[in-house]
Motif scaffolding. Structure first.
Motif, PDB file in Angstrom:
ATOM      1  N   LYS A 146       0.836  -1.191   0.000  1.00  0.00           N
ATOM      2  CA  LYS A 146       0.000   0.000   0.000  1.00  0.00           C
ATOM      3  C   LYS A 146       0.876   1.248   0.000  1.00  0.00           C
TER       4      LYS A 146
ATOM      5  N   GLU B 160      -5.082   6.432   0.094  1.00  0.00           N
ATOM      6  CA  GLU B 160      -4.263   5.226   0.027  1.00  0.00           C
ATOM      7  C   GLU B 160      -4.482   4.462  -1.276  1.00  0.00           C
ATOM      8  N   TYR B 161      -3.366   4.067  -1.892  1.00  0.00           N
ATOM      9  CA  TYR B 161      -3.420   3.179  -3.051  1.00  0.00           C
ATOM     10  C   TYR B 161      -3.003   1.793  -2.595  1.00  0.00           C
ATOM     11  N   ASP B 162      -3.886   0.817  -2.809  1.00  0.00           N
ATOM     12  CA  ASP B 162      -3.638  -0.575  -2.445  1.00  0.00           C
ATOM     13  C   ASP B 162      -3.452  -1.355  -3.746  1.00  0.00           C
ATOM     14  N   GLU B 163      -2.274  -1.959  -3.921  1.00  0.00           N
ATOM     15  CA  GLU B 163      -1.991  -2.694  -5.159  1.00  0.00           C
ATOM     16  C   GLU B 163      -3.008  -3.803  -5.417  1.00  0.00           C
ATOM     17  N   GLU B 164      -3.499  -4.450  -4.369  1.00  0.00           N
ATOM     18  CA  GLU B 164      -4.482  -5.527  -4.538  1.00  0.00           C
ATOM     19  C   GLU B 164      -5.789  -5.007  -5.121  1.00  0.00           C
ATOM     20  N   GLN B 165      -6.198  -3.822  -4.680  1.00  0.00           N
ATOM     21  CA  GLN B 165      -7.473  -3.255  -5.124  1.00  0.00           C
ATOM     22  C   GLN B 165      -7.351  -2.416  -6.386  1.00  0.00           C
ATOM     23  N   GLY B 166      -6.160  -1.870  -6.637  1.00  0.00           N
ATOM     24  CA  GLY B 166      -5.983  -0.961  -7.764  1.00  0.00           C
ATOM     25  C   GLY B 166      -6.802   0.300  -7.566  1.00  0.00           C
ATOM     26  N   TYR B 167      -7.141   0.939  -8.660  1.00  0.00           N
ATOM     27  CA  TYR B 167      -8.004   2.128  -8.614  1.00  0.00           C
ATOM     28  C   TYR B 167      -8.868   2.099  -9.870  1.00  0.00           C
ATOM     29  N   PRO B 168      -9.846   1.158  -9.905  1.00  0.00           N
ATOM     30  CA  PRO B 168     -10.668   0.960 -11.105  1.00  0.00           C
ATOM     31  C   PRO B 168     -11.351   2.234 -11.600  1.00  0.00           C
ATOM     32  N   GLU B 169     -11.751   3.117 -10.658  1.00  0.00           N
ATOM     33  CA  GLU B 169     -12.414   4.367 -11.049  1.00  0.00           C
ATOM     34  C   GLU B 169     -11.494   5.238 -11.892  1.00  0.00           C
TER      35      GLU B 169
ATOM     36  N   PRO C 254      -7.175  -3.850 -10.564  1.00  0.00           N
ATOM     37  CA  PRO C 254      -6.704  -4.524  -9.352  1.00  0.00           C
ATOM     38  C   PRO C 254      -5.465  -5.359  -9.663  1.00  0.00           C
TER      39      PRO C 254
END
Length: 51
Positions: A2, A11-20, A25
């Motif tokens: 993160k 926070e940027y979480d590599e697992e979640q990415g930032y789809p918006e 992800p």
């Protein structure tokens, strides 16, 4: 891993990415485009640190 914005705390979480923002992800921080800006405060990628 993160990464957190030093200015506003977003926070940027590599697992979640930032789809918006078009970042899938699982996208590693080093693979996030260099022109990425914090969605909350607009600072650049260089203003993020590991969480």
């Amino acid at each position: 891993m993160k990464y957190v914005c030093e200015v506003c705390g977003w926070e940027y979480d590599e697992e979640q990415g930032y789809p918006e923002g078009g970042i899938a992800p699982g996208t590693k921080w080093e693979d996030v485009p260099e022109d990425f800006e914090c969605p909350d405060c607009g600072v650049g990628k260089d203003q993020f640190e590991t969480a």
